[in-house]
Write a protein that holds these residues in place. Sequence first.
Motif, PDB file in Angstrom:
ATOM      1  N   ALA A  31     -14.968  12.207 -20.714  1.00 32.93           N
ATOM      2  CA  ALA A  31     -14.085  10.728 -20.385  1.00 32.93           C
ATOM      3  C   ALA A  31     -14.709   9.547 -19.953  1.00 32.93           C
ATOM      4  CB  ALA A  31     -13.296  11.347 -19.361  1.00 32.93           C
ATOM      5  N   GLY A  32     -16.211   9.605 -20.052  1.00 35.02           N
ATOM      6  CA  GLY A  32     -17.074   8.386 -19.843  1.00 35.02           C
ATOM      7  C   GLY A  32     -17.153   7.449 -20.737  1.00 35.02           C
ATOM      8  N   ALA A  33     -17.905   6.675 -20.588  1.00 35.78           N
ATOM      9  CA  ALA A  33     -18.093   5.421 -21.565  1.00 35.78           C
ATOM     10  C   ALA A  33     -18.724   5.856 -22.912  1.00 35.78           C
ATOM     11  CB  ALA A  33     -19.067   4.637 -20.954  1.00 35.78           C
ATOM     12  N   TYR A  34     -19.526   6.704 -22.788  1.00 30.33           N
ATOM     13  CA  TYR A  34     -20.340   7.322 -24.035  1.00 30.33           C
ATOM     14  C   TYR A  34     -19.409   8.291 -24.986  1.00 30.33           C
ATOM     15  CZ  TYR A  34     -24.522   4.676 -23.807  1.00 30.33           C
ATOM     16  OH  TYR A  34     -25.798   3.695 -23.896  1.00 30.33           O
ATOM     17  N   GLY A  35     -18.795   9.230 -23.954  1.00 30.88           N
ATOM     18  CA  GLY A  35     -17.979  10.343 -24.456  1.00 30.88           C
ATOM     19  C   GLY A  35     -16.825   9.666 -25.246  1.00 30.88           C
ATOM     20  N   ARG A  36     -16.020   8.607 -24.465  1.00 34.22           N
ATOM     21  CA  ARG A  36     -14.951   8.021 -25.287  1.00 34.22           C
ATOM     22  C   ARG A  36     -15.315   7.358 -26.534  1.00 34.22           C
ATOM     23  NH1 ARG A  36     -14.456   5.880 -20.072  1.00 34.22           N
ATOM     24  NH2 ARG A  36     -14.839   3.816 -21.073  1.00 34.22           N
ATOM     25  N   SER A  37     -16.608   6.931 -26.673  1.00 35.02           N
ATOM     26  CA  SER A  37     -17.134   6.077 -28.156  1.00 35.02           C
ATOM     27  C   SER A  37     -17.552   7.254 -28.933  1.00 35.02           C
ATOM     28  CB  SER A  37     -18.116   5.221 -27.668  1.00 35.02           C
ATOM     29  OG  SER A  37     -17.228   4.345 -26.903  1.00 35.02           O
ATOM     30  N   GLY A  38     -17.717   8.639 -28.859  1.00 39.99           N
ATOM     31  CA  GLY A  38     -18.199   9.694 -29.632  1.00 39.99           C
ATOM     32  C   GLY A  38     -19.805   9.636 -29.567  1.00 39.99           C
ATOM     33  N   GLN A  39     -20.351   8.902 -28.588  1.00 40.70           N
ATOM     34  CA  GLN A  39     -21.960   8.912 -28.485  1.00 40.70           C
ATOM     35  C   GLN A  39     -22.379  10.140 -27.471  1.00 40.70           C
ATOM     36  OE1 GLN A  39     -23.771   6.434 -30.085  1.00 40.70           O
ATOM     37  NE2 GLN A  39     -21.961   5.897 -30.859  1.00 40.70           N
ATOM     38  N   THR A  40     -22.349  11.464 -28.229  1.00 39.20           N
ATOM     39  CA  THR A  40     -22.888  12.353 -27.316  1.00 39.20           C
ATOM     40  C   THR A  40     -23.993  13.208 -28.224  1.00 39.20           C
ATOM     41  OG1 THR A  40     -20.945  13.818 -28.389  1.00 39.20           O
ATOM     42  CG2 THR A  40     -20.442  12.492 -26.261  1.00 39.20           C
ATOM     43  N   ALA A  41     -24.372  14.003 -27.627  1.00 36.71           N
ATOM     44  CA  ALA A  41     -25.500  14.953 -28.169  1.00 36.71           C
ATOM     45  C   ALA A  41     -25.462  16.437 -27.350  1.00 36.71           C
ATOM     46  CB  ALA A  41     -26.953  14.518 -28.002  1.00 36.71           C
ATOM     47  N   HIS A  42     -25.475  17.167 -28.064  1.00 36.13           N
ATOM     48  CA  HIS A  42     -25.523  18.685 -27.124  1.00 36.13           C
ATOM     49  C   HIS A  42     -26.656  18.876 -26.157  1.00 36.13           C
ATOM     50  CE1 HIS A  42     -25.122  23.063 -26.394  1.00 36.13           C
ATOM     51  NE2 HIS A  42     -26.816  23.189 -26.760  1.00 36.13           N
ATOM     52  N   GLN A  43     -28.010  18.164 -26.691  1.00 34.07           N
ATOM     53  CA  GLN A  43     -29.361  18.480 -25.721  1.00 34.07           C
ATOM     54  C   GLN A  43     -28.885  17.671 -24.474  1.00 34.07           C
ATOM     55  OE1 GLN A  43     -28.936  17.525 -29.133  1.00 34.07           O
ATOM     56  NE2 GLN A  43     -30.476  15.890 -29.557  1.00 34.07           N
ATOM     57  N   ILE A  44     -28.265  16.784 -24.603  1.00 40.58           N
ATOM     58  CA  ILE A  44     -28.143  15.879 -23.523  1.00 40.58           C
ATOM     59  C   ILE A  44     -26.845  16.569 -22.597  1.00 40.58           C
ATOM     60  CG2 ILE A  44     -27.055  13.522 -22.700  1.00 40.58           C
ATOM     61  CD1 ILE A  44     -28.679  12.332 -24.998  1.00 40.58           C
ATOM     62  N   ALA A  45     -25.918  16.865 -23.073  1.00 38.64           N
ATOM     63  CA  ALA A  45     -24.865  17.364 -22.443  1.00 38.64           C
ATOM     64  C   ALA A  45     -25.509  18.855 -21.488  1.00 38.64           C
ATOM     65  CB  ALA A  45     -23.646  17.830 -23.275  1.00 38.64           C
ATOM     66  N   ALA A  46     -26.318  19.373 -21.841  1.00 41.54           N
ATOM     67  CA  ALA A  46     -26.870  20.777 -21.557  1.00 41.54           C
ATOM     68  C   ALA A  46     -27.740  20.560 -20.240  1.00 41.54           C
ATOM     69  CB  ALA A  46     -27.383  21.662 -22.449  1.00 41.54           C
ATOM     70  N   LEU A  47     -28.309  19.130 -20.019  1.00 44.78           N
ATOM     71  CA  LEU A  47     -29.149  19.085 -19.110  1.00 44.78           C
ATOM     72  C   LEU A  47     -28.851  19.236 -17.716  1.00 44.78           C
ATOM     73  CD1 LEU A  47     -30.676  15.592 -20.341  1.00 44.78           C
ATOM     74  CD2 LEU A  47     -31.636  17.987 -20.602  1.00 44.78           C
ATOM     75  N   PRO A  48     -27.546  19.060 -17.243  1.00 46.73           N
ATOM     76  CA  PRO A  48     -27.435  19.197 -15.592  1.00 46.73           C
ATOM     77  C   PRO A  48     -27.457  20.853 -15.436  1.00 46.73           C
ATOM     78  CG  PRO A  48     -25.770  17.754 -16.557  1.00 46.73           C
ATOM     79  CD  PRO A  48     -26.686  18.278 -17.895  1.00 46.73           C
ATOM     80  N   GLU A  49     -26.923  21.511 -16.146  1.00 44.16           N
ATOM     81  CA  GLU A  49     -27.029  23.110 -15.995  1.00 44.16           C
ATOM     82  C   GLU A  49     -28.519  23.454 -15.936  1.00 44.16           C
ATOM     83  OE1 GLU A  49     -24.865  27.199 -17.408  1.00 44.16           O
ATOM     84  OE2 GLU A  49     -24.481  25.447 -18.538  1.00 44.16           O
ATOM     85  N   ARG A  50     -29.367  23.130 -16.742  1.00 41.71           N
ATOM     86  CA  ARG A  50     -30.827  23.319 -16.873  1.00 41.71           C
ATOM     87  C   ARG A  50     -31.437  22.901 -15.703  1.00 41.71           C
ATOM     88  NH1 ARG A  50     -32.190  21.380 -22.325  1.00 41.71           N
ATOM     89  NH2 ARG A  50     -30.729  23.034 -22.782  1.00 41.71           N
ATOM     90  N   VAL A  51     -31.075  21.677 -15.200  1.00 40.21           N
ATOM     91  CA  VAL A  51     -31.724  20.966 -14.069  1.00 40.21           C
ATOM     92  C   VAL A  51     -31.495  21.480 -12.790  1.00 40.21           C
ATOM     93  CG1 VAL A  51     -32.174  18.737 -13.017  1.00 40.21           C
ATOM     94  CG2 VAL A  51     -32.435  18.960 -15.496  1.00 40.21           C
ATOM     95  N   ALA A  52     -30.137  22.117 -12.515  1.00 37.69           N
ATOM     96  CA  ALA A  52     -29.644  22.288 -11.411  1.00 37.69           C
ATOM     97  C   ALA A  52     -30.608  23.438 -10.327  1.00 37.69           C
ATOM     98  CB  ALA A  52     -28.041  22.727 -11.451  1.00 37.69           C
ATOM     99  N   PRO A  53     -31.085  24.347 -11.027  1.00 38.01           N
ATOM    100  CA  PRO A  53     -31.758  25.400 -10.308  1.00 38.01           C
ATOM    101  C   PRO A  53     -33.219  24.732  -9.477  1.00 38.01           C
ATOM    102  CG  PRO A  53     -31.073  26.462 -12.167  1.00 38.01           C
ATOM    103  CD  PRO A  53     -30.871  25.069 -12.437  1.00 38.01           C
ATOM    104  N   VAL A  54     -33.630  23.577 -10.334  1.00 39.51           N
ATOM    105  CA  VAL A  54     -34.866  22.939  -9.753  1.00 39.51           C
ATOM    106  C   VAL A  54     -34.594  22.095  -8.637  1.00 39.51           C
ATOM    107  CG1 VAL A  54     -36.765  21.524 -10.273  1.00 39.51           C
ATOM    108  CG2 VAL A  54     -36.079  23.333 -12.021  1.00 39.51           C
ATOM    109  N   VAL A  55     -33.287  21.472  -8.875  1.00 40.69           N
ATOM    110  CA  VAL A  55     -32.817  20.331  -7.832  1.00 40.69           C
ATOM    111  C   VAL A  55     -32.259  21.252  -6.413  1.00 40.69           C
ATOM    112  CG1 VAL A  55     -30.789  19.175  -7.197  1.00 40.69           C
ATOM    113  CG2 VAL A  55     -31.761  18.996  -9.391  1.00 40.69           C
ATOM    114  N   LYS A  56     -31.673  22.423  -6.798  1.00 39.79           N
ATOM    115  CA  LYS A  56     -31.380  23.347  -5.781  1.00 39.79           C
ATOM    116  C   LYS A  56     -32.692  24.027  -4.908  1.00 39.79           C
ATOM    117  CE  LYS A  56     -28.706  27.290  -3.966  1.00 39.79           C
ATOM    118  NZ  LYS A  56     -29.940  27.886  -3.192  1.00 39.79           N
ATOM    119  N   ALA A  57     -33.650  24.411  -5.700  1.00 38.97           N
ATOM    120  CA  ALA A  57     -34.941  24.870  -4.904  1.00 38.97           C
ATOM    121  C   ALA A  57     -35.647  23.854  -4.369  1.00 38.97           C
ATOM    122  CB  ALA A  57     -35.731  25.475  -5.962  1.00 38.97           C
ATOM    123  N   MET A  58     -35.710  22.674  -4.875  1.00 38.26           N
ATOM    124  CA  MET A  58     -36.288  21.350  -4.126  1.00 38.26           C
ATOM    125  C   MET A  58     -35.510  20.940  -2.948  1.00 38.26           C
ATOM    126  SD  MET A  58     -38.929  19.328  -4.306  1.00 38.26           S
ATOM    127  CE  MET A  58     -39.454  18.770  -5.838  1.00 38.26           C
TER     128      MET A  58
END
Length: 205
Positions: free
Chosen positions: A26-53
């Motif tokens: 629903a964001g600016a890029y998503g509404r315009s079709g500017q998406t990529a799977h590797q970018i969408a997957a980042l929060p879940e991948r980074v979240a454990p490091v963020v929590k551990a820090m």
Amino acid sequence: MSITFPDPTTSAVLIVDLQNDFLDPAGAYGRSGQTAHQIAALPERVAPVVKAMRDAGGFIISTQFTLVPGKGGEPLISPHLKSLRPFLGKGDFTPGEWGHQLVDMLRPADFTIEKVAYSAFYMTRLEWVLRKAGIDALFVCGIVTNGGVASTVRDAHLRDFHTHVLTDGCGAFSEQVHETAIADLSTVATCLTCAEALELLKGSA
């Protein structure tokens, strides 16, 4: 791996531009079709490091790409960006709005830095915050690898911060572009995966 994790209490995960307007459908890029799977997957991948820090007493810093509203609310956009992303307009990346915010999965951040260019150091208070908080080591993740991430990492290196890049915690709209950027950044930063950073962080506790 012969990497020693720095003192977590003087370290930070620096999250570059993982904002709703970039990642959410629903964001600016998503509404315009500017998406990529590797970018969408980042929060879940980074979240454990963020929590551990966070759990280890370290810092979480979020940089927020910002379009400053001008008269009538129309954003002040650099000509090169307007040419690249003509769909950006009123209400996109506006401070205080939902689209401007760090994605929920990674919140809250200890510090939020508004930025108007690729580098999170350019005309911002980031360096001042890092020095005042006693932070000397950065673990950088976010988007895009060859843009905001690369510029921020190089500027951190020039300022003598111990700089690390979470290789699978960054993304670009092309995997080839991402890999090339990571190879370039390996000359000025330590490159490691999120899993490797997590293991090192746990071992430093």
